[in-house]
Structures are given as C-alpha cells and as structure tokens.
Design a protein around this motif. Structure first.
Motif, PDB file in Angstrom:
ATOM      1  N   LYS A  17      50.241  36.894  50.558  1.00  0.00           N
ATOM      2  CA  LYS A  17      50.295  37.697  49.338  1.00  0.00           C
ATOM      3  C   LYS A  17      50.931  36.903  48.181  1.00  0.00           C
ATOM      4  N   GLY A  18      50.578  37.245  46.963  1.00  0.00           N
ATOM      5  CA  GLY A  18      51.166  36.584  45.793  1.00  0.00           C
ATOM      6  C   GLY A  18      52.690  36.652  45.830  1.00  0.00           C
ATOM      7  N   GLY A  19      53.329  35.545  45.560  1.00  0.00           N
ATOM      8  CA  GLY A  19      54.786  35.497  45.437  1.00  0.00           C
ATOM      9  C   GLY A  19      55.551  35.583  46.748  1.00  0.00           C
ATOM     10  N   ILE A  20      54.850  35.468  47.872  1.00  0.00           N
ATOM     11  CA  ILE A  20      55.506  35.687  49.167  1.00  0.00           C
ATOM     12  C   ILE A  20      56.249  34.445  49.688  1.00  0.00           C
ATOM     13  N   GLY A  21      55.923  33.293  49.097  1.00  0.00           N
ATOM     14  CA  GLY A  21      56.588  32.055  49.520  1.00  0.00           C
ATOM     15  C   GLY A  21      55.631  31.012  50.081  1.00  0.00           C
ATOM     16  N   LYS A  22      54.358  31.090  49.715  1.00  0.00           N
ATOM     17  CA  LYS A  22      53.377  30.120  50.230  1.00  0.00           C
ATOM     18  C   LYS A  22      53.703  28.697  49.778  1.00  0.00           C
ATOM     19  N   SER A  23      53.913  28.532  48.458  1.00  0.00           N
ATOM     20  CA  SER A  23      54.107  27.168  47.947  1.00  0.00           C
ATOM     21  C   SER A  23      55.425  26.583  48.459  1.00  0.00           C
ATOM     22  N   THR A  24      56.455  27.421  48.525  1.00  0.00           N
ATOM     23  CA  THR A  24      57.745  26.966  49.057  1.00  0.00           C
ATOM     24  C   THR A  24      57.580  26.512  50.503  1.00  0.00           C
ATOM     25  N   PRO A  47      45.002  28.550  40.667  1.00  0.00           N
ATOM     26  CA  PRO A  47      44.775  28.153  39.266  1.00  0.00           C
ATOM     27  C   PRO A  47      46.070  27.898  38.497  1.00  0.00           C
ATOM     28  N   LYS A  48      47.199  28.467  38.966  1.00  0.00           N
ATOM     29  CA  LYS A  48      48.492  28.202  38.294  1.00  0.00           C
ATOM     30  C   LYS A  48      48.901  26.738  38.427  1.00  0.00           C
ATOM     31  N   ALA A  49      48.340  26.058  39.412  1.00  0.00           N
ATOM     32  CA  ALA A  49      48.588  24.625  39.636  1.00  0.00           C
ATOM     33  C   ALA A  49      50.069  24.287  39.817  1.00  0.00           C
ATOM     34  N   ALA A 189      56.920  34.094  59.301  1.00  0.00           N
ATOM     35  CA  ALA A 189      57.682  35.250  58.805  1.00  0.00           C
ATOM     36  C   ALA A 189      58.724  34.741  57.819  1.00  0.00           C
ATOM     37  N   ASN A 190      58.521  35.053  56.539  1.00  0.00           N
ATOM     38  CA  ASN A 190      59.414  34.516  55.505  1.00  0.00           C
ATOM     39  C   ASN A 190      60.387  35.577  54.995  1.00  0.00           C
ATOM     40  N   SER A 191      61.456  35.073  54.412  1.00  0.00           N
ATOM     41  CA  SER A 191      62.469  35.922  53.771  1.00  0.00           C
ATOM     42  C   SER A 191      63.109  36.890  54.750  1.00  0.00           C
ATOM     43  N   MET A 192      63.363  36.407  55.966  1.00  0.00           N
ATOM     44  CA  MET A 192      63.995  37.255  56.974  1.00  0.00           C
ATOM     45  C   MET A 192      65.489  37.360  56.657  1.00  0.00           C
ATOM     46  N   VAL A 216      61.615  32.375  58.949  1.00  0.00           N
ATOM     47  CA  VAL A 216      62.292  31.612  57.895  1.00  0.00           C
ATOM     48  C   VAL A 216      63.253  32.556  57.171  1.00  0.00           C
ATOM     49  N   PRO A 217      64.556  32.307  57.254  1.00  0.00           N
ATOM     50  CA  PRO A 217      65.501  33.213  56.598  1.00  0.00           C
ATOM     51  C   PRO A 217      65.373  33.191  55.080  1.00  0.00           C
ATOM     52  N   ARG A 218      65.751  34.290  54.464  1.00  0.00           N
ATOM     53  CA  ARG A 218      65.915  34.279  53.008  1.00  0.00           C
ATOM     54  C   ARG A 218      67.182  33.465  52.772  1.00  0.00           C
ATOM     55  N   SER A 219      67.096  32.457  51.905  1.00  0.00           N
ATOM     56  CA  SER A 219      68.238  31.559  51.784  1.00  0.00           C
ATOM     57  C   SER A 219      68.428  31.078  50.351  1.00  0.00           C
ATOM     58  N   ILE A 220      69.676  31.026  49.957  1.00  0.00           N
ATOM     59  CA  ILE A 220      70.021  30.552  48.617  1.00  0.00           C
ATOM     60  C   ILE A 220      69.701  29.054  48.493  1.00  0.00           C
ATOM     61  N   ALA A 221      69.627  28.361  49.643  1.00  0.00           N
ATOM     62  CA  ALA A 221      69.290  26.922  49.633  1.00  0.00           C
ATOM     63  C   ALA A 221      67.905  26.719  49.024  1.00  0.00           C
ATOM     64  N   VAL A 222      67.004  27.690  49.230  1.00  0.00           N
ATOM     65  CA  VAL A 222      65.654  27.589  48.670  1.00  0.00           C
ATOM     66  C   VAL A 222      65.731  27.667  47.148  1.00  0.00           C
ATOM     67  N   THR A 223      66.507  28.630  46.665  1.00  0.00           N
ATOM     68  CA  THR A 223      66.643  28.815  45.212  1.00  0.00           C
ATOM     69  C   THR A 223      67.275  27.580  44.581  1.00  0.00           C
ATOM     70  N   GLN A 224      68.366  27.093  45.199  1.00  0.00           N
ATOM     71  CA  GLN A 224      69.060  25.925  44.631  1.00  0.00           C
ATOM     72  C   GLN A 224      68.129  24.716  44.580  1.00  0.00           C
ATOM     73  N   VAL A 244      65.019  24.767  59.969  1.00  0.00           N
ATOM     74  CA  VAL A 244      64.001  25.797  60.224  1.00  0.00           C
ATOM     75  C   VAL A 244      62.614  25.277  59.813  1.00  0.00           C
ATOM     76  N   TYR A 245      62.533  24.630  58.648  1.00  0.00           N
ATOM     77  CA  TYR A 245      61.236  24.109  58.193  1.00  0.00           C
ATOM     78  C   TYR A 245      60.767  22.960  59.093  1.00  0.00           C
ATOM     79  N   ARG A 246      61.721  22.136  59.555  1.00  0.00           N
ATOM     80  CA  ARG A 246      61.326  21.027  60.442  1.00  0.00           C
ATOM     81  C   ARG A 246      60.769  21.553  61.759  1.00  0.00           C
TER      82      ARG A 246
HETATM   83  N1  LIG Z   1      62.916  31.843  52.346  1.00  0.00           N
HETATM   84  C1  LIG Z   1      63.181  32.006  51.056  1.00  0.00           C
HETATM   85  N2  LIG Z   1      64.454  32.232  50.632  1.00  0.00           N
HETATM   86  C2  LIG Z   1      64.749  32.419  49.318  1.00  0.00           C
HETATM   87  N3  LIG Z   1      63.811  32.377  48.342  1.00  0.00           N
HETATM   88  C3  LIG Z   1      62.528  32.152  48.698  1.00  0.00           C
HETATM   89  C4  LIG Z   1      62.142  31.962  50.059  1.00  0.00           C
HETATM   90  N4  LIG Z   1      60.789  31.747  50.088  1.00  0.00           N
HETATM   91  C5  LIG Z   1      60.368  31.812  48.811  1.00  0.00           C
HETATM   92  N5  LIG Z   1      61.399  32.062  47.972  1.00  0.00           N
HETATM   93  C6  LIG Z   1      61.357  32.203  46.498  1.00  0.00           C
HETATM   94  O1  LIG Z   1      60.367  33.157  46.162  1.00  0.00           O
HETATM   95  C7  LIG Z   1      59.705  32.768  44.956  1.00  0.00           C
HETATM   96  C8  LIG Z   1      58.190  32.730  45.202  1.00  0.00           C
HETATM   97  O2  LIG Z   1      57.924  31.682  46.105  1.00  0.00           O
HETATM   98  P1  LIG Z   1      56.579  30.820  46.029  1.00  0.00           P
HETATM   99  O3  LIG Z   1      56.316  30.337  44.659  1.00  0.00           O
HETATM  100  O4  LIG Z   1      56.661  29.830  47.129  1.00  0.00           O
HETATM  101  O5  LIG Z   1      55.531  31.962  46.396  1.00  0.00           O
HETATM  102  P2  LIG Z   1      53.953  31.880  46.379  1.00  0.00           P
HETATM  103  O6  LIG Z   1      53.483  32.748  47.483  1.00  0.00           O
HETATM  104  O7  LIG Z   1      53.501  30.470  46.365  1.00  0.00           O
HETATM  105  O8  LIG Z   1      53.644  32.560  44.974  1.00  0.00           O
HETATM  106  P3  LIG Z   1      52.246  32.570  44.192  1.00  0.00           P
HETATM  107  O9  LIG Z   1      51.393  33.602  44.857  1.00  0.00           O
HETATM  108  O10 LIG Z   1      52.669  32.969  42.794  1.00  0.00           O
HETATM  109  O11 LIG Z   1      51.677  31.202  44.278  1.00  0.00           O
HETATM  110  C9  LIG Z   1      60.264  31.418  44.552  1.00  0.00           C
HETATM  111  O12 LIG Z   1      61.189  31.584  43.525  1.00  0.00           O
HETATM  112  C10 LIG Z   1      60.935  30.902  45.825  1.00  0.00           C
HETATM  113  O13 LIG Z   1      62.047  30.102  45.552  1.00  0.00           O
END
Ligand SMILES: Nc1ncnc2c1ncn2[C@@H]1O[C@H](COP(=O)(O)OP(=O)(O)OP(=O)(O)O)[C@@H](O)[C@H]1O
Ligand SMILES: [Mg+2]
Length: 295
Positions: A17-24, A47-49, A189-192, A216-224, A244-246
C-alpha cells in the motif's frame, strides 16, 4: 540471450500500500544484499522517482522516462547511477501527471535496459523493483504480469487497509499465475510496535497460504537515517534495526520457491477484519490477552 556463463539475476518485486514502507524496506534490503557481496540494482517503479534516494545521500536521479522524453536515443548507462556500496540505482519515472499509463512507463524503462543487455553486462545478482502499491490500476501489475519479476514480496502493517491492499495484490498474482506471472515469496510485516500486530499479520498469512519473511519494528532509527539521506544499514550498521534488515536479506536470499497465494474474498476479508476488531476491543478491555503477551 545472456552471454555464455552469465547467469540471469534474481528479479524481485516489492509491493504494498502507498506509504507503507516499500522504499525504506527495499533500500535497506538492497544495502544489506550488497554488504553480503551481491551485485544489486534497485529499480524504482514509482512515478515519484523517490525509491533510491536513501542509497544516494538523499539525492534524486533523472528517470528513464525523462531521458526518453528529452532524447530520441538513450544510452541506458545514462539512467544508471551509483549508490551505496556500488548499488546500481534506476528510476523508471512516469508519464506527466494525469496523462498516460504508469505501467506502460515501467515496461518501456525495463525494455530499454533489457534491449541493451544491461543486466548481463553488469553481471547482476539481484534486480529489485520497488513498485507503487495498490494494484487498482492494471499498470502496476506489469512487473507481475509481464514476467519482469519472478518473486513478489509485499510490505504490510497490521492495519486493515494495508492488508486489504496485500490481499488485492494476491488476487493479481493468482490471476496471472497460469500465464507465467510472478509468484508470491511472502509478506514483510512492517512498523511492528505491539505483539498483537504480529498476530494479525501472522493470521492473514496463514489464511492466505503464505509466510511472513520478517517482522520489522517501527523504529526511530529509520526516521533518523532517512533524515540524513541514508538507509539504516548504512547510517546505523550496528543497530538492532539494521540487523533486522540483514536477516530479511538473508531470508530472501535463501528463498527459492514462491507460490500462488489464496486471497480472501471481499466478504471473507470483511468478516476477518470484524473478528479482529472484536478481539482488539476485548484485549483492550482486559477480557482476553494476545497470544504472544500471554507467553
Ligand atoms: N519500520 C519503520 N519505522 C519507522 N518509520 C518507517 C518504517 N518504515 C517506513 N517508515 C517511514 O514511513 C514513511 C513512508 O515510507 P516509504 O517511503 O518507504 O513508504 P512507501 O511505501 O515507499 O511510500 P510510497 O507509496 O509513497 O512510495 C517514511 O517516512 C519512512 O521513514
Ligand atoms: Mg516509495
């Protein structure tokens, strides 16, 4: 055809889903695989590239479709940029907003690289496609349908809408599976942040006949890391989150046999969601406890 002795790369698509954490997730996966010594290309299909920018200190790159619009003839090398640890970064790009089909853009971009035998030339082990999420538009089924990817992994949280999108993706995979489409490797499973979220994703995976590759836990390390334009694997290699990613990368690397999922029907999904909603209310009121909490 690939030159003699050159193997074809393993081609993986990451959906969700959009914004779920795919690119991360994709960028951390690419970084972890490259740290294991693999030759990796990350191919953004949004398309957002913005798929590859945490592999490149936060910088954006010209897209394949931009280059094709600007020049009559494009050398594919001009669309490939080096990222962390030598990862090859490509962004397909998209049509002008409101015009054309993004799926067609993905086909055009992949074809350009294939016609110029780039995968063989770069001797890649992995091509990882980061695909814009909801399969509401047939265009985004392209990497599944056109035999571009072999294995699909979906990123989901425990939220109903994320699971709904994953279930739609499963419907797409099932639909094209007889025609040689990509199969499902599993769920990431992201943002646990709570044990009941694992239970929800586990339950969905069991019901749809698939597996959870990693929590994959929700983690401030991702934001930083994101704020410094980097993956966690690069910015905080010793952190628990990088581990976790490794581990995810090792599991995906060891994964061979993808399967056809069994999606829930719309009614089944609704009922399933309602059951979980009741369960969560009961948990909150202390009437019952989550399985993993009770251990
Ligand atoms: N495990 C995590 N812990 C904390 N923040 C996270 C985690 N996974 C993703 N995020 C945050 O959630 C936001 C969206 O992540 P990301 O851009 O990877 O999603 P996406 O699915 O690629 O979005 P889009 O559909 O817009 O391409 C980002 O700000 C990212 O830092
Ligand atoms: Mg993205």
């Amino acid at each position: 055809m690939a030159p003699q002795g050159r193997r074809q790369p393993k081609q993986i698509a990451i959906y969700g889903k959009g914004g779920i954490g795919k690119s991360t997730t994709t960028s951390n996966l690419s970084a972890a695989l490259s740290d294991e010594g693999y030759r990796v290309m990350q191919f953004g299909c949004d398309p957002k590239a913005d798929s590859t920018n945490t592999l490149r200190d936060g910088s954006y790159i010209p897209t394949v479709l931009d280059l094709l619009r600007e020049h009559r003839k494009v050398d594919a090398h001009d669309a490939i940029f080096e990222g962390y640890n030598g990862i090859y970064c490509v962004e397909a790009g998209g049509p002008a907003p409101g015009v054309g089909c993004a799926g067609r853009g993905i086909i055009t971009a992949v074809q350009l690289l294939k016609q110029q035998s780039i995968f063989e030339e770069l001797d890649l082990d992995y091509v990882i496609y980061d695909v814009l999420g909801d399969v509401v538009c047939g265009g985004f089924a392209v990497p599944i349908r056109e035999g571009i990817a072999q294995h699909v992994f979906t990123v989901t949280s425990a939220d109903f809408m994320a699971i709904y999108a994953a279930n739609n993706l499963f419907k797409g995979i099932q639909k094209y599976s007889n025609a040689g489409g990509a199969l499902l490797g599993g769920v990431i499973a992201n943002s646990m942040s709570h044990p009941f979220q694992r239970e929800i994703v586990d339950d969905f995976a069991v019901r749809t006949h698939t597996q959870v590759m990693q929590y994959v836990p929700r983690s401030i390390a991702v934001t930083q890391s994101e704020l410094s334009g980097k993956t966690v694997v690069e910015a905080a290699p010793e952190s628990g989150q990088a581990k976790v990613y490794r581990e995810l990368a090792r599991r995906i690397d060891g994964h061979a046999a993808s399967t056809v999922p069994v999606p829930l029907s719309t009614d089944e999904l609704k009922e399933w969601g309602a059951l979980w909603a009741d369960q969560l209310v009961a948990m909150e009121s202390g009437e019952i406890r989550g399985q993993q909490e009770a251990i």
